[in-house]
Design an enzyme around this catalytic site. Sequence first.
Site, PDB file in Angstrom:
ATOM      1  CG  HIS A 131      -2.089  -3.112  -7.320  1.00 27.78           C
ATOM      2  ND1 HIS A 131      -2.965  -2.308  -6.640  1.00 27.78           N
ATOM      3  CD2 HIS A 131      -0.926  -2.416  -7.349  1.00 27.78           C
ATOM      4  CE1 HIS A 131      -2.379  -1.191  -6.282  1.00 27.78           C
ATOM      5  NE2 HIS A 131      -1.147  -1.228  -6.692  1.00 27.78           N
ATOM      6  CB  CYS A 150      -0.593   3.102  -9.994  1.00 23.39           C
ATOM      7  SG  CYS A 150       0.255   3.755  -8.558  1.00 23.39           S
ATOM      8  CG  HIS A 156       3.082  -1.181  -9.022  1.00 19.75           C
ATOM      9  ND1 HIS A 156       2.074  -0.792  -9.882  1.00 19.75           N
ATOM     10  CD2 HIS A 156       2.684  -0.797  -7.791  1.00 19.75           C
ATOM     11  CE1 HIS A 156       1.126  -0.178  -9.199  1.00 19.75           C
ATOM     12  NE2 HIS A 156       1.467  -0.175  -7.920  1.00 19.75           N
ATOM     13  CG  HIS A 158       1.896  -1.866  -3.157  1.00 21.02           C
ATOM     14  ND1 HIS A 158       2.504  -0.657  -2.934  1.00 21.02           N
ATOM     15  CD2 HIS A 158       1.134  -1.712  -4.267  1.00 21.02           C
ATOM     16  CE1 HIS A 158       2.128   0.203  -3.859  1.00 21.02           C
ATOM     17  NE2 HIS A 158       1.295  -0.416  -4.700  1.00 21.02           N
ATOM     18  CG  ASP A 192       1.767 -13.943   0.913  1.00 26.90           C
ATOM     19  OD1 ASP A 192       2.221 -12.814   0.640  1.00 26.90           O
ATOM     20  OD2 ASP A 192       2.419 -14.813   1.519  1.00 26.90           O
ATOM     21  CG  HIS A 193       4.586 -14.109  -2.425  1.00 26.43           C
ATOM     22  ND1 HIS A 193       4.394 -13.746  -1.118  1.00 26.43           N
ATOM     23  CD2 HIS A 193       5.904 -13.904  -2.695  1.00 26.43           C
ATOM     24  CE1 HIS A 193       5.537 -13.339  -0.596  1.00 26.43           C
ATOM     25  NE2 HIS A 193       6.474 -13.409  -1.532  1.00 26.43           N
ATOM     26  CD  GLU A 239      -1.639   0.903  -2.887  1.00 25.48           C
ATOM     27  OE1 GLU A 239      -2.495   0.172  -3.399  1.00 25.48           O
ATOM     28  OE2 GLU A 239      -1.539   2.116  -3.159  1.00 25.48           O
TER      29      GLU A 239
HETATM   30 NI    NI Z   1       0.277   0.285  -6.316  1.00 30.27          NI
END
Ligand code: NI
Length: 255
Positions: A131, A150, A156, A158, A192-193, A239
């Site tokens: 995100h 961020c 990036h 998580h 997911d992914h 997160e």
């Molecule tokens: Ni983040």
Amino acid sequence: MTHASEPSPLGHNTFAGFPSTSAIPLWSEFRVEVSGTPVRGRGYVTSLVQIDQATRSAARTVLRFDPHAILSGSLGPDTVIDRMARAISEHLGHQVSRLTWLVSPYHHYSWEESMPERTTLSCHFEFAAAHRLNDPTLSEEANLALFGKCNRINGHGHNYRLEVAIRRPNGGSFGMSDFERVVAESVVDRFDHKHLNVDCPEFAALNPTVEHIAAVCFDLLEGPLRGHGVELIRVTVWETSKTSATVEVRVPAAG
Ligand code: NI
């Protein structure tokens, strides 16, 4: 303190479980809550020693009555936790207000005195996603100041952890495999992914902060669970191990 030459009594190390065993044990943890006015002079509602003794006595009678039935699932967890709560209350001589049974570090059941005909089931799930945090109403400089790393343009990732808590009627047909399927179809497979900002329409115009992700997950799960006669009561999204957001149903105040 025990002198080195004295043998330790069975169950001396409460972190290693009770009673002591050299076999590979099944892990289970009970959290017992009682409510009331502290006894005058003593300052406690009921003594910790008595809670320990009552819980161990109840476990001996309830969990050991037919462990094969419990492990096979033929004696459902709703029935087991209801019997445990009643047995602890009886041994203690004080009504248990809430009993939580952790059957693993990631999966627990909860019983409440106010609604013993329903049991809460809570389970952890996970998905990995990318995100970028950005508020399009702000300047580039303001976004960088607000979101720091961020805000980097390509995002990036998580490993998000999700805890979902549902309340269901005791003895109902909605089991763990149904729960896992609904969460997979409604949330995990969807995110997911993926890059949340780019791949997921839910976040096309919504900044994917952990608060917003928890709210979106709650909204995505509520309808499908209600369709199965199950009430969604809480969603927590982590997160990182230190950062999480929770969305939960609040019971309206009386009056
Ligand atoms: Ni983040």
